[in-house]
Design a protein around this motif. Sequence first.
Motif, PDB file in Angstrom:
ATOM      1  N   THR A   1      28.335  31.052  -5.483  1.00 47.76           N
ATOM      2  CA  THR A   1      28.251  30.067  -6.561  1.00 47.76           C
ATOM      3  C   THR A   1      29.013  28.807  -6.160  1.00 47.76           C
TER       4      THR A   1
ATOM      5  N   HIS B   1      19.833  36.747 -11.304  1.00 51.01           N
ATOM      6  CA  HIS B   1      21.274  36.961 -11.467  1.00 51.01           C
ATOM      7  C   HIS B   1      21.835  37.785 -10.305  1.00 51.01           C
ATOM      8  N   LEU B   2      21.091  38.812  -9.895  1.00 50.67           N
ATOM      9  CA  LEU B   2      21.568  39.677  -8.811  1.00 50.67           C
ATOM     10  C   LEU B   2      21.664  38.908  -7.496  1.00 50.67           C
TER      11      LEU B   2
ATOM     12  N   THR C   1      23.709  30.723 -13.178  1.00 51.30           N
ATOM     13  CA  THR C   1      23.802  32.124 -12.747  1.00 51.30           C
ATOM     14  C   THR C   1      22.447  32.642 -12.262  1.00 51.30           C
TER      15      THR C   1
ATOM     16  N   SER D   1      22.057  35.765  -7.155  1.00 51.99           N
ATOM     17  CA  SER D   1      23.193  34.834  -7.265  1.00 51.99           C
ATOM     18  C   SER D   1      24.509  35.546  -6.983  1.00 51.99           C
ATOM     19  N   ALA D   2      24.669  36.745  -7.540  1.00 49.31           N
ATOM     20  CA  ALA D   2      25.925  37.486  -7.344  1.00 49.31           C
ATOM     21  C   ALA D   2      26.120  37.871  -5.879  1.00 49.31           C
ATOM     22  N   LEU D   3      25.008  38.074  -5.152  1.00 54.46           N
ATOM     23  CA  LEU D   3      25.084  38.482  -3.745  1.00 54.46           C
ATOM     24  C   LEU D   3      25.316  37.315  -2.796  1.00 54.46           C
ATOM     25  N   THR D   4      25.071  36.101  -3.256  1.00 50.52           N
ATOM     26  CA  THR D   4      25.307  34.926  -2.402  1.00 50.52           C
ATOM     27  C   THR D   4      26.485  34.144  -3.001  1.00 50.52           C
TER      28      THR D   4
END
Lengths: 139, 139, 139
Positions: free
Chosen positions: A99, A91-92, A46, A94-97
């Motif tokens: 997984t 983490h941010l 993450t 990762s959330a915007l691109t």
Amino acid sequence: MLRQASTILPIRASRAGLNEITENLASWLSQAGIHNGLLTIFCRHTSASLVIQENAAPAARRDLERYFARLAPEDGPYEHDDEGPDDMPAHLRSALTATQLSIPVEGARMMLGTWQGVFLFEHRRGTPEREIVLHLIGE
Amino acid sequence: MLRQASTILPIRASRAGLNEITENLASWLSQAGIHNGLLTIFCRHTSASLVIQENAAPAARRDLERYFARLAPEDGPYEHDDEGPDDMPAHLRSALTATQLSIPVEGARMMLGTWQGVFLFEHRRGTPEREIVLHLIGE
Amino acid sequence: MLRQASTILPIRASRAGLNEITENLASWLSQAGIHNGLLTIFCRHTSASLVIQENAAPAARRDLERYFARLAPEDGPYEHDDEGPDDMPAHLRSALTATQLSIPVEGARMMLGTWQGVFLFEHRRGTPEREIVLHLIGE
């Protein structure tokens, strides 16, 4: 007859930012024994993520790294900072691109466009070893 | 011999924000009869989305919710506000995160990393009932 | 018995921004000969991307276009501008949305929600011809 194959690819980025892994994926594909199908790439973290981006221009890569550094900055008003100032922005970003990415395969090669490369986007300065799961289904 | 299974999982978030659904997915997987393969999770909405994030630190979850509240704020210059101030930001936050995730499966379990959880990111305060489609292919 | 099918769909957007391609996908699905399974849509470009969004309200579409124009603006501090001011923002907007989507299929139709449409998000004003790879697996 359809079949599937999978593996865990360990990867350590050479530096925080965009690290191209297209060749690592191509190398596994070339010996997986499935020629046409769908490759799924899954990042088990993450604080690192996946991006398909321009594989030719290093300036575009630097711009993209600087953009995400501004969009999810280290000096934000974060509550969670157990592991230092690059923890929560990781983490941010990762959330915007992404997984996970799935890419169609033909002739044992990913059907990427001419200018596309697959990148591990490492968001931690410590560049810990990462695990990417590869799953291939097809014939 | 490869085969597939699918279902529609109805979910109502307990509150707007990140709602972990890892156990809901694991529970369906454990009885789907396919042990190794690929699970796809598809959110049938444009004002709720999917995110894989840190499953251990509640502070990271709160930071992520607050970050998206700043990045796509309720008081933006929006033309579309038929359903209130949380309507358009919901669409934007959905576009910035994921509508679909695919996760490799081994031994009837998702191959998530140690710190990964799967979350329904509910963007509407009214928390309407949502439908998540699950599709599993493998053997 | 599971099988797969794939094709390359050439598409030219009528304008920069969100161009709905739901019907193009549905049309190919209706004659692909696989009724239940998983459709993967892959965009072979780094300056155009994919988004699932509200298919009914044109105002929501305009708000989404304007939001991404603000979030990754043309007048940013970019090093890479070989192809003009809409070059680097195109890469950033692609990285923030999706290069690939997978959607479960039932009865030869995508299991989209009532308000969901699939859009090609064209980020270049020149609207070059684009290639979308479609991969379908199922039975």
